[in-house]
Design a protein around this motif. Structure first.
Motif, PDB file in Angstrom:
ATOM      1  N   GLY A  15      63.840  17.820 107.790  1.00  0.00           N
ATOM      2  CA  GLY A  15      63.610  16.509 107.185  1.00  0.00           C
ATOM      3  C   GLY A  15      64.029  16.508 105.724  1.00  0.00           C
ATOM      4  O   GLY A  15      64.173  17.563 105.094  1.00  0.00           O
ATOM      5  N   ARG A  16      64.200  15.324 105.172  1.00  0.00           N
ATOM      6  CA  ARG A  16      64.707  15.187 103.807  1.00  0.00           C
ATOM      7  C   ARG A  16      63.834  15.909 102.782  1.00  0.00           C
ATOM      8  O   ARG A  16      64.332  16.696 101.974  1.00  0.00           O
ATOM      9  CB  ARG A  16      64.811  13.698 103.446  1.00  0.00           C
ATOM     10  N   MET A  17      62.541  15.650 102.787  1.00  0.00           N
ATOM     11  CA  MET A  17      61.649  16.249 101.802  1.00  0.00           C
ATOM     12  C   MET A  17      61.491  17.746 102.029  1.00  0.00           C
ATOM     13  O   MET A  17      61.553  18.547 101.089  1.00  0.00           O
ATOM     14  CB  MET A  17      60.283  15.569 101.849  1.00  0.00           C
ATOM     15  N   GLY A  18      61.269  18.130 103.281  1.00  0.00           N
ATOM     16  CA  GLY A  18      61.092  19.544 103.580  1.00  0.00           C
ATOM     17  C   GLY A  18      62.309  20.364 103.216  1.00  0.00           C
ATOM     18  O   GLY A  18      62.194  21.490 102.721  1.00  0.00           O
ATOM     19  N   TYR A  19      63.499  19.787 103.444  1.00  0.00           N
ATOM     20  CA  TYR A  19      64.730  20.520 103.140  1.00  0.00           C
ATOM     21  C   TYR A  19      65.014  20.557 101.644  1.00  0.00           C
ATOM     22  O   TYR A  19      65.118  21.637 101.046  1.00  0.00           O
ATOM     23  CB  TYR A  19      65.914  19.881 103.864  1.00  0.00           C
ATOM     24  N   ARG A  20      65.127  19.383 101.049  1.00  0.00           N
ATOM     25  CA  ARG A  20      65.602  19.337  99.662  1.00  0.00           C
ATOM     26  C   ARG A  20      64.587  19.916  98.675  1.00  0.00           C
ATOM     27  O   ARG A  20      64.924  20.788  97.876  1.00  0.00           O
ATOM     28  CB  ARG A  20      65.950  17.892  99.276  1.00  0.00           C
ATOM     29  N   ARG A  25      65.021  23.485  96.680  1.00  0.00           N
ATOM     30  CA  ARG A  25      64.662  23.438  95.262  1.00  0.00           C
ATOM     31  C   ARG A  25      63.407  24.231  94.925  1.00  0.00           C
ATOM     32  O   ARG A  25      63.052  24.356  93.751  1.00  0.00           O
ATOM     33  CB  ARG A  25      64.510  21.984  94.809  1.00  0.00           C
ATOM     34  N   SER A  26      62.749  24.795  95.947  1.00  0.00           N
ATOM     35  CA  SER A  26      61.557  25.605  95.690  1.00  0.00           C
ATOM     36  C   SER A  26      61.768  27.044  96.147  1.00  0.00           C
ATOM     37  O   SER A  26      62.008  27.930  95.334  1.00  0.00           O
ATOM     38  CB  SER A  26      60.324  24.979  96.360  1.00  0.00           C
ATOM     39  N   ILE A  27      61.713  27.265  97.458  1.00  0.00           N
ATOM     40  CA  ILE A  27      61.759  28.646  97.960  1.00  0.00           C
ATOM     41  C   ILE A  27      63.100  29.311  97.678  1.00  0.00           C
ATOM     42  O   ILE A  27      63.148  30.440  97.161  1.00  0.00           O
ATOM     43  CB  ILE A  27      61.444  28.665  99.470  1.00  0.00           C
ATOM     44  N   LEU A  28      64.198  28.633  97.982  1.00  0.00           N
ATOM     45  CA  LEU A  28      65.504  29.241  97.708  1.00  0.00           C
ATOM     46  C   LEU A  28      65.756  29.360  96.211  1.00  0.00           C
ATOM     47  O   LEU A  28      66.398  30.320  95.757  1.00  0.00           O
ATOM     48  CB  LEU A  28      66.612  28.423  98.374  1.00  0.00           C
ATOM     49  N   ALA A  29      65.235  28.412  95.428  1.00  0.00           N
ATOM     50  CA  ALA A  29      65.383  28.490  93.973  1.00  0.00           C
ATOM     51  C   ALA A  29      64.619  29.691  93.413  1.00  0.00           C
ATOM     52  O   ALA A  29      65.089  30.353  92.469  1.00  0.00           O
ATOM     53  CB  ALA A  29      64.897  27.201  93.326  1.00  0.00           C
ATOM     54  N   ILE A  30      63.462  29.992  93.974  1.00  0.00           N
ATOM     55  CA  ILE A  30      62.707  31.176  93.544  1.00  0.00           C
ATOM     56  C   ILE A  30      63.499  32.444  93.871  1.00  0.00           C
ATOM     57  O   ILE A  30      63.558  33.386  93.069  1.00  0.00           O
ATOM     58  CB  ILE A  30      61.317  31.207  94.213  1.00  0.00           C
ATOM     59  N   ASN A 330      61.322  22.066  88.329  1.00  0.00           N
ATOM     60  CA  ASN A 330      61.059  21.152  89.441  1.00  0.00           C
ATOM     61  C   ASN A 330      59.577  21.199  89.802  1.00  0.00           C
ATOM     62  O   ASN A 330      58.984  22.279  89.935  1.00  0.00           O
ATOM     63  CB  ASN A 330      61.915  21.568  90.636  1.00  0.00           C
ATOM     64  N   GLY A 331      58.956  20.034  89.973  1.00  0.00           N
ATOM     65  CA  GLY A 331      57.523  19.977  90.206  1.00  0.00           C
ATOM     66  C   GLY A 331      57.091  20.642  91.497  1.00  0.00           C
ATOM     67  O   GLY A 331      56.038  21.288  91.558  1.00  0.00           O
ATOM     68  N   PHE A 332      57.881  20.499  92.553  1.00  0.00           N
ATOM     69  CA  PHE A 332      57.552  21.153  93.823  1.00  0.00           C
ATOM     70  C   PHE A 332      57.604  22.674  93.660  1.00  0.00           C
ATOM     71  O   PHE A 332      56.721  23.389  94.142  1.00  0.00           O
ATOM     72  CB  PHE A 332      58.526  20.709  94.915  1.00  0.00           C
TER      73      PHE A 332
END
Length: 383
Positions: A15-20, A25-30, A330-332
């Protein structure tokens, strides 16, 4: 550096939110930053396991981002003892059963909101998590936005004096789907699928108000479906059975009052898609997603009402921009990092399933207020 791996089953990342926001922007960014620094030479490395119903979509996502693990079998993933955390970004109607399974499997829980479709379901999840002795968190991303972090800085610094009122405006025009594709999925407009702007946005407003200004003690709301027919992802018309606009008034502990309009049927004439104006005895502020402007009482002009003459005062120019004074992530991602530190180091974490239940409660009472045409007190929840 010592690497410590935490394995996360991520359900709903197609889904849009779960993916982006959560995967990219959260797990892969970490991971891109080398993991989460825990101090003392230790790094926490998140290892996502993608979960969903569509095998081809999961396989494509995994290949796109260099991931190797994905599954359409949630039960098998939860039975894997190496999985530490279950994350849920599914549609609301599918969330409760999946989280119950994850709790029964002994997994820590991190989930999007709303946590359930009714307050009893939300409280049941909180009870089950408490009894299982697991850690749990609910996404409350708005309070990590730069604009609201600046607003929190002003509150903590005593800028406002006594806070009198909060006015919020949120929303944008979501295309109906006939002549332009809709920007939101069609289930958002079907009550039977857990849709509706009250269910979506009132949980946000609960924690924003609670964290920044005080607990919500009563709610009065008018809810409406302005656009009665929309077109789905296949171009087929359907009846919109869920509300697409809500106009709420919230009494806050301490005496301040908040009024927040939420609408997917409004065209934007403001600087950002959401803005909050806070007025106090010593000053006022307008905060959005990223920016925040202030007007102190010492610099407040004296407008005079005169409908016979054109306005000559540049009202917007009379406000001062609040500087960043910090680098805002990013807030998430920021909240994910706090939750992961809670898991790894047992650091304090307050945005749990009980906080999620308060959001569901406010949405439920908002809908009830609109249906019955009266104001409702918001009692404190307990397990």
């Amino acid at each position: 550096m010592t690497r410590r791996t935490v394995r996360i089953a991520m359900n709903g990342v197609t889904g849009r939110m779960g993916y982006r926001q959560h995967l990219v922007r959260s797990i892969l960014a970490i991971r891109e930053q080398g993991g989460l620094d825990l101090g003392d030479g230790e790094v926490l490395w998140p290892e996502p396991v993608l979960v969903g119903r569509r095998a081809h979509a999961l396989e494509a996502l995994a290949a796109q981002h260099g991931l190797t693990e994905w599954s359409t079998d949630l039960d098998a993933v939860l039975a894997d003892e190496s999985i530490d955390i279950y994350f849920d970004a599914q549609v609301t109607s599918a969330r409760v059963d999946a989280i119950k399974k994850a709790i029964a499997a002994g997994k820590h829980i991190y989930t999007e909101k709303p946590t359930a479709t009714d307050v009893e379901g939300a409280l049941e999840l909180a009870r089950l998590a408490r009894d299982a002795g697991i850690k749990h968190g609910v996404v409350q991303d708005r309070i990590f936005l730069p604009g609201l972090l600046k607003l929190k800085r002003l509150i903590d610094g005593g800028f406002f004096g006594e806070i009198l009122s909060v006015r919020g405006e949120f929303g944008y025009w979501v295309f109906e789907g006939d002549w332009q594709d809709a920007q939101r999925p069609s289930w958002n407009y079907r009550a039977e699928d857990g849709g509706g702007i009250v269910v979506d946005m009132f949980p946000h407003w609960e924690y924003v108000l609670h964290e920044l200004f005080g607990q919500v003690t009563s709610v009065s709301a008018h809810v409406q479906t302005h656009i009665p027919q929309r077109w789905d992802e296949q171009g087929k018309p359907y009846d919109a059975t869920a509300d697409d606009a809500a106009y709420g008034t919230f009494q806050l502990a301490g005496g301040a009052v908040a009024q927040i309009n939420s609408s997917w049927a409004v065209r934007v004439n403001r600087d950002e898609l959401v803005e909050f104006q806070v007025d106090g005895t010593h000053g006022s502020a307008v905060a959005g997603l990223r920016n925040c402007r202030v007007q102190h009482r010492s610099a407040t002009p004296k407008p005079v009402w005169n409908p016979d003459l054109p306005v000559t005062e540049p009202f917007r120019d009379q406000w001062q921009e609040v500087p960043d004074n910090a680098v805002f992530d990013n807030g998430f991602k920021a909240q994910w990092e706090l939750f992961l530190r809670h898991i790894a180091l047992d650091e304090p974490y307050s945005w749990d399933l009980m906080a999620g239940a308060r959001g569901v409660q406010l949405a439920e009472l908002g809908l009830k207020s609109s249906a019955e045409g009266r104001r409702f007190d918001v009692p404190e929840l307990s397990l």
